[in-house]
Design a protein around this motif. Structure first.
Motif, PDB file in Angstrom:
ATOM      1  N   LEU A  33       0.834  -1.201   0.000  1.00  0.00           N
ATOM      2  CA  LEU A  33       0.000   0.000   0.000  1.00  0.00           C
ATOM      3  C   LEU A  33       0.875   1.259   0.000  1.00  0.00           C
ATOM      4  CD1 LEU A  33      -2.732  -1.144   2.552  1.00  0.00           C
ATOM      5  CD2 LEU A  33      -2.811  -1.251   0.048  1.00  0.00           C
ATOM      6  N   ALA A  34       1.965   1.238   0.761  1.00  0.00           N
ATOM      7  CA  ALA A  34       2.884   2.377   0.798  1.00  0.00           C
ATOM      8  C   ALA A  34       3.576   2.559  -0.552  1.00  0.00           C
ATOM      9  CB  ALA A  34       3.911   2.183   1.910  1.00  0.00           C
ATOM     10  N   ASP A  37       1.190   4.314  -2.704  1.00  0.00           N
ATOM     11  CA  ASP A  37       1.188   5.723  -2.297  1.00  0.00           C
ATOM     12  C   ASP A  37       2.385   6.441  -2.920  1.00  0.00           C
ATOM     13  OD1 ASP A  37      -0.999   5.155  -0.611  1.00  0.00           O
ATOM     14  OD2 ASP A  37       0.259   5.042   1.193  1.00  0.00           O
ATOM     15  N   ASP A  42      -3.595   7.848  -5.053  1.00  0.00           N
ATOM     16  CA  ASP A  42      -4.302   8.264  -3.844  1.00  0.00           C
ATOM     17  C   ASP A  42      -4.943   7.052  -3.164  1.00  0.00           C
ATOM     18  OD1 ASP A  42      -3.702  10.936  -4.281  1.00  0.00           O
ATOM     19  OD2 ASP A  42      -5.622  11.380  -5.249  1.00  0.00           O
ATOM     20  N   ARG A  43      -4.691   6.912  -1.848  1.00  0.00           N
ATOM     21  CA  ARG A  43      -5.276   5.822  -1.075  1.00  0.00           C
ATOM     22  C   ARG A  43      -6.639   6.252  -0.534  1.00  0.00           C
ATOM     23  NH1 ARG A  43      -2.396   2.521   3.866  1.00  0.00           N
ATOM     24  NH2 ARG A  43      -0.571   3.077   2.633  1.00  0.00           N
ATOM     25  N   THR A  50      -9.831  -1.047   1.216  1.00  0.00           N
ATOM     26  CA  THR A  50      -8.826  -0.050   0.875  1.00  0.00           C
ATOM     27  C   THR A  50      -8.503  -0.203  -0.603  1.00  0.00           C
ATOM     28  OG1 THR A  50      -7.866  -0.139   3.092  1.00  0.00           O
ATOM     29  CG2 THR A  50      -6.485   0.769   1.348  1.00  0.00           C
ATOM     30  N   HIS A  52      -6.692   2.190  -4.203  1.00  0.00           N
ATOM     31  CA  HIS A  52      -5.975   3.363  -4.690  1.00  0.00           C
ATOM     32  C   HIS A  52      -6.620   3.791  -6.003  1.00  0.00           C
ATOM     33  CE1 HIS A  52      -2.946   2.110  -1.797  1.00  0.00           C
ATOM     34  NE2 HIS A  52      -2.377   3.287  -1.952  1.00  0.00           N
TER      35      HIS A  52
END
Length: 120
Positions: A33-34, A37, A42-43, A50, A52
């Protein structure tokens, strides 16, 4: 269950309502996830979901360019990437497939039977 779970991949790119979404498996690890990012995506979160997406303020060409750069990088990073057919005109899709093929183990060579040499 996320779209990536349904397709049995780590990440899936798809286009809906003028936005490019990047969906990961449910419970995707924070490093993934990072990474998304860090690629400028955009998360978003809602309930236990969750995902993006390419930033909304970009025009269609910039959105596609950002996603086209991200998909091969993710595939080269060892993630299984699915790309909605026609989303990028095939360029990123072919790059993701090539990266996947490069990660596969080459087949073991078949054992050749030893042939006796003739000596004079």
């Amino acid at each position: 269950m996320s779209l990536a779970d349904e397709y049995d991949v780590d990440i899936t790119f798809y286009h809906r309502d003028g936005t490019i979404y990047v969906d990961t498996r449910a419970g995707a690890p924070e490093p993934l996830l990072a990474l998304l990012d860090g690629l400028g995506l955009d998360r978003h979160s809602a309930l236990d979901d969750t995902w993006h997406q390419v930033p909304d303020h970009m025009d269609e060409i910039a959105m596609t360019a950002m996603a086209e750069r991200a998909a091969p990088l993710l595939a080269h990073g060892g993630y299984q990437v699915d790309i909605d057919a026609g989303l990028f005109g095939g360029t990123a899709y072919r790059a993701a497939l090539a990266a996947r093929a490069a990660r596969r183990q080459p087949p073991t060579p078949a054992l050749h039977s030893a042939r006796a040499r003739r000596r004079r």
